[in-house]
Design a protein around this motif. Structure first.
Motif, PDB file in Angstrom:
ATOM      1  N   ARG A   1      22.652  93.653 189.905  1.00 52.94           N
ATOM      2  CA  ARG A   1      22.749  94.000 188.477  1.00 52.94           C
ATOM      3  C   ARG A   1      23.276  92.842 187.632  1.00 52.94           C
TER       4      ARG A   1
ATOM      5  N   HIS B   1      13.218  90.703 192.471  1.00 55.38           N
ATOM      6  CA  HIS B   1      13.364  91.975 191.754  1.00 55.38           C
ATOM      7  C   HIS B   1      14.360  92.888 192.463  1.00 55.38           C
ATOM      8  N   LEU B   2      14.269  92.941 193.779  1.00 57.45           N
ATOM      9  CA  LEU B   2      15.222  93.757 194.533  1.00 57.45           C
ATOM     10  C   LEU B   2      16.635  93.206 194.422  1.00 57.45           C
TER      11      LEU B   2
ATOM     12  N   ARG C   1      17.885  91.468 191.956  1.00 56.95           N
ATOM     13  CA  ARG C   1      18.387  91.729 190.599  1.00 56.95           C
ATOM     14  C   ARG C   1      18.832  93.183 190.454  1.00 56.95           C
ATOM     15  N   ARG C   2      18.077  94.107 191.078  1.00 57.53           N
ATOM     16  CA  ARG C   2      18.465  95.524 191.019  1.00 57.53           C
ATOM     17  C   ARG C   2      19.730  95.790 191.814  1.00 57.53           C
TER      18      ARG C   2
END
Length: 79
Positions: free
Chosen positions: A20, A13-14, A16-17
């Motif tokens: 982007r 998740h980190l 992907r953030r």
């Protein structure tokens, strides 16, 4: 080794953030997971003077906090 598994949940998740990019990001997830484990280990070794905390405690606190933040953000988005 139980709370260390929070890294497996938070690293993608980190990553992907941070990148982007859509889709699975295996290499960025691995790099973020390694960086998180190194940071948690350093924090566990140096957080309390003269004592070492188990790295699982630190990853559990960080992973649990991040999971709570994700859930709160998801809940706030629906309102």
């Amino acid at each position: 080794a139980g709370p260390v598994s929070f890294l497996a949940l938070t690293a993608p998740h980190l990553a992907r953030r941070l990148t982007r990019a859509p889709g699975p990001n295996l290499l960025p997830s691995a790099i973020v997971g390694a960086a998180l484990l190194l940071a948690a280990d350093q924090l566990a070794q140096h957080a309390v003077a003269g004592r070492q905390l188990p790295v699982g405690v630190v990853t559990g606190v960080l992973g649990g906090g991040y999971l709570a933040w994700l859930l709160a953000g998801e809940r706030g988005g629906r309102r």
